[in-house]
Design a protein around this motif. Structure first.
Motif, PDB file in Angstrom:
ATOM      1  N   GLU B 151       0.859  -1.174   0.000  1.00  0.00           N
ATOM      2  CA  GLU B 151       0.000   0.000   0.000  1.00  0.00           C
ATOM      3  C   GLU B 151       0.896   1.225   0.000  1.00  0.00           C
ATOM      4  OE1 GLU B 151      -3.831   1.833   0.700  1.00  0.00           O
ATOM      5  OE2 GLU B 151      -2.215   1.950  -0.749  1.00  0.00           O
ATOM      6  N   ASN B 152       0.580   2.161  -0.838  1.00  0.00           N
ATOM      7  CA  ASN B 152       1.339   3.410  -0.911  1.00  0.00           C
ATOM      8  C   ASN B 152       0.321   4.524  -1.016  1.00  0.00           C
ATOM      9  OD1 ASN B 152       3.000   5.616  -1.640  1.00  0.00           O
ATOM     10  ND2 ASN B 152       4.474   4.225  -2.562  1.00  0.00           N
ATOM     11  N   THR B 153       0.177   5.260   0.061  1.00  0.00           N
ATOM     12  CA  THR B 153      -0.887   6.259   0.077  1.00  0.00           C
ATOM     13  C   THR B 153      -0.487   7.453   0.927  1.00  0.00           C
ATOM     14  OG1 THR B 153      -3.257   6.583   0.510  1.00  0.00           O
ATOM     15  CG2 THR B 153      -2.065   5.242   2.081  1.00  0.00           C
ATOM     16  N   VAL B 154      -1.227   8.519   0.778  1.00  0.00           N
ATOM     17  CA  VAL B 154      -1.020   9.691   1.633  1.00  0.00           C
ATOM     18  C   VAL B 154      -2.391  10.190   2.073  1.00  0.00           C
ATOM     19  CG1 VAL B 154      -0.882  11.266  -0.353  1.00  0.00           C
ATOM     20  CG2 VAL B 154       0.066  11.964   1.810  1.00  0.00           C
ATOM     21  N   SER B 211       5.862   8.671 -10.784  1.00  0.00           N
ATOM     22  CA  SER B 211       5.369   9.898 -10.111  1.00  0.00           C
ATOM     23  C   SER B 211       5.643   9.821  -8.618  1.00  0.00           C
ATOM     24  CB  SER B 211       3.878  10.101 -10.367  1.00  0.00           C
ATOM     25  OG  SER B 211       3.141   9.048  -9.785  1.00  0.00           O
ATOM     26  N   HIS B 212       5.569   8.610  -8.046  1.00  0.00           N
ATOM     27  CA  HIS B 212       5.896   8.464  -6.630  1.00  0.00           C
ATOM     28  C   HIS B 212       7.391   8.683  -6.420  1.00  0.00           C
ATOM     29  CE1 HIS B 212       2.215   5.714  -5.612  1.00  0.00           C
ATOM     30  NE2 HIS B 212       1.872   6.914  -5.978  1.00  0.00           N
ATOM     31  N   ALA B 213       8.191   8.105  -7.333  1.00  0.00           N
ATOM     32  CA  ALA B 213       9.646   8.195  -7.175  1.00  0.00           C
ATOM     33  C   ALA B 213      10.110   9.648  -7.227  1.00  0.00           C
ATOM     34  CB  ALA B 213      10.343   7.380  -8.263  1.00  0.00           C
ATOM     35  N   PHE B 217       6.908  13.922  -1.502  1.00  0.00           N
ATOM     36  CA  PHE B 217       6.425  13.333  -0.249  1.00  0.00           C
ATOM     37  C   PHE B 217       5.948  11.888  -0.399  1.00  0.00           C
ATOM     38  CE2 PHE B 217       2.171  13.880  -1.781  1.00  0.00           C
ATOM     39  CZ  PHE B 217       2.182  15.082  -2.471  1.00  0.00           C
ATOM     40  N   ARG B 218       5.804  11.381  -1.651  1.00  0.00           N
ATOM     41  CA  ARG B 218       5.435   9.973  -1.799  1.00  0.00           C
ATOM     42  C   ARG B 218       6.698   9.131  -1.732  1.00  0.00           C
ATOM     43  NH1 ARG B 218      -0.023   9.533  -3.628  1.00  0.00           N
ATOM     44  NH2 ARG B 218       0.176   7.294  -3.327  1.00  0.00           N
TER      45      ARG B 218
END
Lengths: 403, 328
Positions: B151-154, B211-213, B217-218
């Motif tokens: 899971e990768n979320t903010v 986009s996360h990389a 902040f992700r």
């Protein structure tokens, strides 16, 4: 063999491209976040200005600007927390469900104590009943007419000196009580009768005829009155539900008093900076380049900042140390202080309503919110001394009578 | 990426060599069953993560997180290995990774990256070529089944206050079969380095979210679960006072597509008897470790300075990794 190895290595290193780690824009954004994390709003604003040269009107940068102004105004997590679900921060996240159930039970018991434990029929049931009544054929409407009061007036002649002389005629009066199974228990309607008789006639000879005449025409009246009784009950339910809402709100506010005491004091100069932050957030929310995460954050933060303006103003105006029961919230209100914070309350209300535009709360309370919005639109930015004096007088009069 | 040991893809003969490069399989001769666990044992990381989720969110906790360390990372890996001269069979029931980043005190948000991975892996290798008794080329490969939940979320702290954690954190799971292949060219020359070439996670369904990389902040892992390649050089020096190993490794995306120079890692280790000391340096990770290896028991401790957020992080975080192996 050695040459072959060297050739393989050289070809690998030359033929492969270089992985781009980050762009200058992303680097500056991380620096802005770092500055915010360290409460360095000045550096954050400088970096934002620099980044805005390449990305004018970028919603992310505007959002960061609003954060920097919030920090400048002294708004940080410590002041936000009491406003976010005030009751829920005394227990762990994993136990919030239990707190919700406890709070609901508490609210119910307060409601029952104040507004009575009589179970009300639902509005739907009553509307259904009203439709059934109006469909009853007139010849099936049953009722009973009884004479409650009766009496007699004499109509006299008067001489030139104003003295009574002979009886000219007599008037009979009476009130008829009409009861019906269609009416709620203990309810009835009253009809008055009045007729004249000759001096030598008796009222009792005519009452039966009058009653009979009324009975012939009463079916339609009884049916209509039965429907009106139901309308009255529906209105009572609405009034009680409205009263319960106020009771709930008052109870919630009273329960929140210990936490409201911890809110930082709203200082006018800081409040002006909060206005700036709210304006920027409002502008950000209307950008067409805004993503879902930012849109959500902007709405939530607008709600919190505007609540802070309203509740911070109230906090300054109410002596919470003297609040022992819900009614004290009004009694300990210092209207002259509250009116000094009127501009902040007004701005707070405006953005609070805006932040809740798409919420279920707004959907359910559309009419009330429209009324509040039109009041806010027509309200002045500042109150005149005369207006302030009038409001202070009214509140002082109320507290004088009720506290 | 971070590791207990140094750059080790050209370090043959060590107990952990196969984990560094499957082509080092022909240089191992151990048999038996090994249980191992490695964890990042930074007390603050575990305490902070636990406090945030299971205890009341207090002003003191949030103040502490922002002022002390608003980035928290936790890693744990457990293996059961069956070794013999023909192959290694490794079952890893747990590879846990949890990164938590709290940012923006004006309206706090939490960026969370969570991974729970289970694998079963078969590794083997062989010598394929010997040239003039000087150059030895070996080949090794692993094939493994993985179950990867992530899971990768903010979300904002406001969201956390109005919703249950399970409404905000929802794992996705990917299943698949992937493979690692490696080559190792050993030589006894004084000047020519040893060479390793590896391609990891071939056929993995996991990809880097660009986009996360590149987000400020992700978070995302790099050179860990997606297909990537590695090139390594090394040299060993055996003396009567012990053995020195030097190594340098560089990473490529996909199959030698783009080089990532900032991930290049230089390692050095010194072994004397049952003890070894090792160290590695890269732009974002520096570590120093100590290892004790006996017949049935190995233990290692590494002190590490890390910038898991790469160029988006101003200061290094200090962490301690502990690894224990029991051979039956």
């Amino acid at each position: 063999m050695k040459s072959l190895i060297a050739l393989i290595l050289l070809s690998l290193l030359i033929s492969c491209g270089k992985k781009e780690e980050s762009t200058p824009t992303q680097n500056i954004q991380s620096e802005i976040i770092n500055a915010l994390n360290h409460d360095d709003y000045k550096r954050a604003l400088t970096l934002i200005e620099r980044a805005a040269i390449d990305l004018p009107n970028d919603p992310q940068l505007e959002y960061y600007k609003a954060q920097a102004y919030s920090i400048k105004a002294g708004i940080d997590i410590y002041s936000l927390f009491p406003l976010m679900k005030m009751k829920l921060f005394s227990v762990a996240i994993t136990e919030w469900d239990n707190v919700n159930k406890y709070s609901e039970r508490n609210n119910q018991s307060v409601n029952s104590t104040i507004s009575g434990t009589r179970e009300l029929s639902s509005k739907d049931d009553l509307n259904k009943r009203k439709e059934e009544i109006l469909k009853i054929p007139l010849d099936k409407v049953t009722f009973e007419v009884t004479m409650e009061h009766k009496g007699l007036y004499y109509n006299y002649m008067y001489d030139n000196d104003g003295n009574q002389t002979d009886v000219v005629s007599s008037s009979c009066y009476g009130s008829l009580k009409i009861t019906s199974d269609l009416f709620p228990k203990k309810k009835s309607i009253t009809q008055h009768i009045y007729f004249e008789i000759q001096a030598d006639e008796k009222c009792d000879d005519f009452y039966p005829k009058e009653i009979e005449a009324r009975e012939r025409n009463a079916h339609r009246i009884v049916r209509a009155e039965a429907a009106r009784f139901i309308d009255s009950r529906i209105k009572n339910i609405k009034d009680q539900q409205a009263a319960q809402k106020y009771i709930k709100a008052g109870f919630a506010l009273f329960e929140s008093v210990p936490i409201l005491r911890k809110l930082p004091t709203l200082v006018s100069s800081n409040a002006d900076i909060v206005h700036t932050a709210l304006k920027i957030l409002d502008k950000t929310s209307s950008s067409n380049k805004i993503d879902d995460r930012l849109q959500k954050n902007v709405g939530q933060q607008m709600g919190i900042l505007s609540s802070f303006l309203i509740i911070g103003s109230l906090k300054n105006a109410i002596d919470f140390d003297k609040v022992q029961e819900p009614h004290d919230i009004v009694c300990e209100l210092r209207p002259e202080i509250l009116l000094d914070y009127y501009p902040h309350v007004r701005v707070g209300m405006k953005y609070l309503i805006k932040s809740a535009e798409d919420s279920k709360f707004t959907e359910k309370n559309k009419e009330n919110i429209k009324k509040i919005q039109s009041i806010l639109d027509s309200a002045p930015n500042e109150l005149s001394d005369k207006q302030k004096a009038r409001i202070i007088d009214e509140i002082t009069e109320y507290t004088g009578d009720n506290c | 990426m971070s590791s207990l040991g140094s750059a080790c893809s050209t370090t043959e003969g060590a107990e952990f060599s196969i984990k560094c490069n499957p082509a080092l399989f022909p240089y191992t001769d151990e048999e038996g069953i090994v249980l191992s666990v490695i964890g990042k044992s930074d007390g603050d990381s575990i305490d902070n993560g636990q406090d945030l989720i299971f205890d009341p969110i207090s002003e003191q906790l949030i103040r502490k997180l922002f002022q002390d360390k608003n980035y928290t990372s936790f890693t744990f890996n457990g293996d059961i290995e069956f070794k013999n001269s023909l192959f290694n069979l490794t079952y890893s029931p747990y590879y846990l990774l949890a990164d938590l980043y709290l940012f923006n005190p004006a309206f706090p948000e939490i960026s969370i990256h969570l991974v729970s991975r289970e694998t079963i892996r078969l590794t083997s290798g062989m010598e394929v070529f010997n040239f003039s008794n000087s150059f030895d080329l070996s080949f090794g490969s692993s094939i493994f089944y993985y179950e990867h939940s992530y899971e990768n979320t903010v979300f904002s702290l406001f969201d956390l206050s109005i919703k249950k954690p399970e409404e905000l954190i929802s794992f996705s799971t990917v299943y698949g079969v992937a493979a690692d292949i490696g080559f190792f060219l050993n030589n006894d020359s004084k000047f020519i380095p040893k060479l390793s070439l590896q391609v990891k996670n071939i056929n993995s369904d996991l990809r880097i979210n660009e986009s996360h990389a590149k987000s400020a902040f992700r978070q995302s892992s790099l050179f860990l679960f997606e297909t990537y390649s590695q090139l390594g050089f090394g040299k060993s020096f055996k003396t009567k006072w012990g053995r020195f190993d030097l190594g340098i490794e560089t990473y490529f995306t996909d199959i030698f597509k783009e080089v990532a120079p900032k991930q290049t890692q230089v390692g050095v280790s010194y072994q004397l008897g049952l003890f070894s000391v090792f160290s590695s340096l890269s732009k974002y990770y520096q570590n120093l470790g100590l290892r004790f290896s006996s017949k049935h028991f190995n233990v290692g401790v590494t002190y590490s300075r890390e910038k898991d957020l790469g160029s988006f992080q101003n200061q290094h975080d200090d962490s301690v990794y502990t690894g224990v192996e029991i051979s039956l």
